[in-house]
Design an enzyme around this catalytic site. Structure first.
Site, PDB file in Angstrom:
ATOM      1  N   GLY A  18       0.967  -1.450   0.188  1.00 48.24           N
ATOM      2  CA  GLY A  18      -0.302  -0.232  -0.094  1.00 48.24           C
ATOM      3  C   GLY A  18       0.813   1.036   0.066  1.00 48.24           C
ATOM      4  O   GLY A  18       2.303   0.827   0.428  1.00 48.24           O
ATOM      5  N   GLY A  20       1.197   5.861   1.285  1.00 48.49           N
ATOM      6  CA  GLY A  20       0.625   6.305   1.947  1.00 48.49           C
ATOM      7  C   GLY A  20       0.490   8.341   1.362  1.00 48.49           C
ATOM      8  O   GLY A  20       2.425   7.878   0.958  1.00 48.49           O
ATOM      9  N   GLY A  21       0.294   8.947   2.367  1.00 48.43           N
ATOM     10  CA  GLY A  21       0.652  10.162   2.784  1.00 48.43           C
ATOM     11  C   GLY A  21       2.114  10.175   2.862  1.00 48.43           C
ATOM     12  O   GLY A  21       2.548  10.985   2.473  1.00 48.43           O
ATOM     13  N   MET A  22       2.710   9.739   3.975  1.00 46.34           N
ATOM     14  CA  MET A  22       4.201   9.508   4.732  1.00 46.34           C
ATOM     15  C   MET A  22       4.842   8.198   4.230  1.00 46.34           C
ATOM     16  O   MET A  22       5.821   9.062   3.386  1.00 46.34           O
ATOM     17  CB  MET A  22       4.036   9.990   6.517  1.00 46.34           C
ATOM     18  CG  MET A  22       5.479  10.589   6.278  1.00 46.34           C
ATOM     19  SD  MET A  22       5.341  10.350   8.451  1.00 46.34           S
ATOM     20  CE  MET A  22       4.636   8.191   8.965  1.00 46.34           C
ATOM     21  N   ALA A  23       4.512   7.391   4.597  1.00 48.80           N
ATOM     22  CA  ALA A  23       5.486   6.289   3.226  1.00 48.80           C
ATOM     23  C   ALA A  23       4.434   5.025   2.729  1.00 48.80           C
ATOM     24  O   ALA A  23       3.443   5.043   2.419  1.00 48.80           O
ATOM     25  CB  ALA A  23       6.031   5.594   4.958  1.00 48.80           C
ATOM     26  N   VAL A  25       4.469   0.888   1.961  1.00 55.81           N
ATOM     27  CA  VAL A  25       4.219  -0.432   2.621  1.00 55.81           C
ATOM     28  C   VAL A  25       4.574  -1.317   1.942  1.00 55.81           C
ATOM     29  O   VAL A  25       3.963  -1.529   0.821  1.00 55.81           O
ATOM     30  CB  VAL A  25       2.984  -0.699   3.920  1.00 55.81           C
ATOM     31  CG1 VAL A  25       3.478  -1.277   4.518  1.00 55.81           C
ATOM     32  CG2 VAL A  25       2.963   0.452   4.428  1.00 55.81           C
ATOM     33  N   LYS A  40       7.964  -0.414   6.114  1.00 56.12           N
ATOM     34  CA  LYS A  40       7.309   1.167   5.512  1.00 56.12           C
ATOM     35  C   LYS A  40       8.823   1.738   4.883  1.00 56.12           C
ATOM     36  O   LYS A  40       9.257   1.832   6.260  1.00 56.12           O
ATOM     37  CB  LYS A  40       6.724   1.575   7.090  1.00 56.12           C
ATOM     38  CG  LYS A  40       5.398   2.156   6.774  1.00 56.12           C
ATOM     39  CD  LYS A  40       4.806   2.943   7.726  1.00 56.12           C
ATOM     40  CE  LYS A  40       4.201   3.631   7.710  1.00 56.12           C
ATOM     41  NZ  LYS A  40       2.725   4.373   9.236  1.00 56.12           N
ATOM     42  N   ASP A 134      -5.073   8.701  15.878  1.00 52.90           N
ATOM     43  CA  ASP A 134      -5.364   8.891  14.346  1.00 52.90           C
ATOM     44  C   ASP A 134      -5.605   7.162  14.200  1.00 52.90           C
ATOM     45  O   ASP A 134      -5.974   6.260  13.306  1.00 52.90           O
ATOM     46  CB  ASP A 134      -4.171   8.895  13.340  1.00 52.90           C
ATOM     47  CG  ASP A 134      -4.767   8.919  11.968  1.00 52.90           C
ATOM     48  OD1 ASP A 134      -6.236   9.579  12.000  1.00 52.90           O
ATOM     49  OD2 ASP A 134      -3.687   8.521  11.062  1.00 52.90           O
TER      50      ASP A 134
END
Length: 677
Positions: A18, A20-23, A25, A40, A134
């Site tokens: 997947g 994400g906005g930061m990292a 995976v 990650k 979160d």
């Protein structure tokens, strides 16, 4: 990060899990400890951003402190070529969001069990003074056994830091955000409890309580609208269970559960008969004036103008500005004083101090000007859109999809790919889900087809690891089991010669895998589907030879005979022949039997090597299935063979011939007209 890349000489990347906005995976394999892990990796475009790096490091620190069966474990932290990464426990399954979608409605006892696991994990975090901030179903993983594990402590914060949420940016997901976080106040343990209440609501109803066109409108509903009733959605939900949702999601944090443990204890008894007549929970409204302040129409318009999908809101400023403005109660009091004609202190003070009125007047004017500037800036901001995922599409199809998102095609480059078919899009630049301005040009990389690669020698390697690696590279992988003295699961031989250059997408490799030397009790496989039979065979290291035939007692697609019969003991690595039903034989005409002759060409593997070619032949007719090997032969020269076919009615046959793992001959739609004379 491409498959087979080995990070720090230890973690071999298998595939992406997947983005994400930061990292991003990835699934990887730990070559030292021989286990699957999740890696990650901080996104390359953020590796020089100090705030993102600090957040990434905070996640590592927070996760290191937390050891709990329902929190994803952190194994390792590292950096390679400027890329920071975390190595974490790999949870095979799906996130709670998808689990709810696929299994809704969930039994109430299962809802309680999952929530108890989540609450137990959050309690451990709170005991270490760590607030997640979160919590949402996307950050809760459900493994194949139904166990929950919390992940993503990327914005978790220690209470000792006293860190405030940024004034105009809310980091958490807006659907699960507490009212105090929406205003920009400091997150507390009660903020996590609010998010847990929303998660419980979604597990009971299948959706979030508040929806809207923009993130701002949803944030407003969290501190303005009453929580919808879960019992209106499903009257069978006990009132005691709804009360847990209501108490966890009160607007005032002081009215929520004092601790996560209190919420868990209350949830544990909601299905008890002793609580059958429980009354609906009603908040006491213990004086949280902040929750009563409603923004004016102008302020609401300013909020509505904000279209940032990451919930950039001015709610925090709204509360402060509304507090500084004169309240209706003050105006009412002044009017009342004039009517009574009584020299109250408030009235006399305001007459003696006209400067106060001027300050209020000009302050209001300045406030309205600031709001007008904010609205103007928001309206003048260029429209943005997300880049759609066009990977796997043709260039024409990708162009149409981009056009729907107000985007156009920029430069088109071509590259070889073993995973993407010829003339299909490999990737886009900017990448999918990236935010860009409308009418931007998106560059595409289109596949020129697969490129040949040298096939390795995998003898003595672990079959499951090799299968994952080759499948991700585009190969088709099959296995046969054989009794052996070497460890079970170890590859004994392979039918693709090591060192030969092959096209991954055209190559099917069959490994002979050690099944050990034990015996298993063979079950009765009649009445089973093909997939269930294969799952049973793999778990017991058995080979299955599928045939098919007509049966008036078994519906099509299910087995009606096997050899040997179930109930006896067989050695692992043995072959069981299973006959699958094609349904009842309603044909009045007899089947046609004929042969088709083919010549299989021999291919020398090298100028100095006269090794045999491994040839596998697959047939489909009344009795054979194309997935099962009809014959497995070794040839030293070009060889002619006759393929037998039995076809009934309008059935059409086919054959496929694979030499050294590569398909070299294939023909479909065979009828008796193709018979060799």
């Amino acid at each position: 990060m491409t498959p087979n890349y080995t990070l720090s000489g230890r973690y071999r990347i298998v595939r992406s899990l997947g983005e994400g906005g930061m990292a991003n995976v990835y699934l990887a394999h730990d070559l030292i400890l021989d286990r699957d892990v999740a890696v990650k990796l901080l996104r390359l475009d953020l590796r020089d951003d100090p705030k993102t790096i600090k957040r990434f490091q905070r996640e590592a620190l927070a996760t290191t402190e937390l050891v709990h069966p329902h929190i994803v474990s952190l194994y390792d932290v590292g950096e390679e070529n400027g890329m920071q990464y975390l190595v974490m426990e790999y949870v095979k399954g799906m996130d709670l969001k998808n689990y709810i979608k696929e299994n809704f409605p969930l039994p109430l006892q299962q809802v309680i069990d999952i929530m108890e696991q989540i609450l137990s994990a959050v309690a451990t975090a709170h005991a270490h003074n760590i607030i997640h901030r979160d919590l949402k179903p996307q950050n809760i993983l459900i493994d194949e056994q139904g166990n929950a594990k919390i992940t993503d402590f990327g914005i978790a914060v220690a209470l000792s830091e006293h860190t405030m949420t940024q004034t105009n940016t809310i980091l958490g997901s807006v659907h699960y955000l507490s009212p105090e976080q929406a205003r920009g106040s400091m997150a507390t343990k009660q903020s996590d409890i609010y998010s847990l209440g929303i998660i419980l609501y979604e597990m009971l109803t299948g959706s979030v309580p508040f929806k809207g066109e923009t993130a701002v409108s949803i944030a407003l509903k969290h501190f303005q609208n009453a929580m919808p009733s879960v019992r209106e959605f499903d009257a069978d939900i006990p009132q005691a269970l709804e009360n847990v949702v209501l108490q966890a999601t009160t607007k005032d944090p002081r009215e929520r559960y004092a601790t996560v443990e209190d919420m868990a204890a209350d949830l544990l008894t909601v299905l008890s008969a002793d609580r059958a007549g429980e009354k609906r929970f009603v908040p006491q409204d213990i004086g949280n004036d902040e929750t009563k302040i409603m923004p004016s129409a102008d302020i609401q318009a300013a909020i509505a103008a904000n279209q940032d999908g990451k919930t950039q809101v001015v709610a925090h400023k709204i509360a402060q500005q509304a507090k500084s403005a004169p309240h209706d109660t003050d105006t009412h009091q002044a009017t009342h004083d004039d009517d009574d004609d009584a020299p109250l202190p408030t009235r006399s003070w305001s007459k003696r101090h006209p400067l106060r009125r001027r300050i209020i007047f000009w302050g209001t004017v300045v406030l309205l000007l600031v709001i007008a500037v904010i609205v103007g800036l928001e309206l003048s901001r260029p429209q943005t859109t997300k880049v759609p995922n066009v990977a796997g599409m043709s260039q024409a199809a990708a162009t149409k999809v981009l056009k729907k998102h107000n985007l156009t095609v920029g430069k088109v480059q071509h590259a070889k790919s073993n995973q993407v078919r010829k003339n299909q899009v490999i990737k886009s630049t900017p990448a999918k889900a990236s935010k860009v301005q409308s009418h931007s040009r998106i560059n595409l990389v289109v596949s020129n087809g697969a490129k040949p690669m040298s096939f390795g020698n995998y003898v003595n390697d672990n079959y499951h690891d090799v299968r994952q690696t080759l499948t991700s590279a585009g190969f088709k992988v099959k296995e046969t089991y054989s009794t052996s003295s070497v460890s079970a699961g170890q590859i004994i031989s392979q039918d693709v010669v090591a060192g030969s250059r092959v096209m991954p997408t055209d190559t099917t490799v069959t490994f002979t895998v050690s099944a050990g030397s034990r015996y298993v009790e063979l079950k009765d496989l009649t009445g089973e589907s093909r997939s269930d039979i294969l799952d049973y065979a793999r778990s017991n290291d058995l080979n299955i030879n599928f045939k098919q035939g007509y049966s008036s007692e078994q519906k099509s697609g299910y087995s009606f005979d096997q050899d040997p019969d179930g109930g006896g003991n067989v050695r692992t690595g043995s072959t069981v022949t299973v006959t699958m039903s094609r349904g009842s034989d309603d044909h009045t005409t007899p089947p046609k039997n004929f042969y088709v002759k083919v010549t299989i060409p021999y291919k020398a593997l090298s100028t100095s090597n006269s090794a045999a070619n491994d040839v596998k032949i697959y047939l489909y007719d009344d009795t054979h299935m194309i997935e099962t090997v009809y014959r497995d032969i070794a040839i030293m020269r070009s060889t002619k063979i006759s393929l037998p076919f039995q076809l009934t009615g309008d059935t059409k046959g086919c054959y496929r011939i694979v030499r050294n793992g590569v398909t070299i001959m294939e023909k479909n739609n065979i009828t008796s007209e193709n018979a060799t004379k």
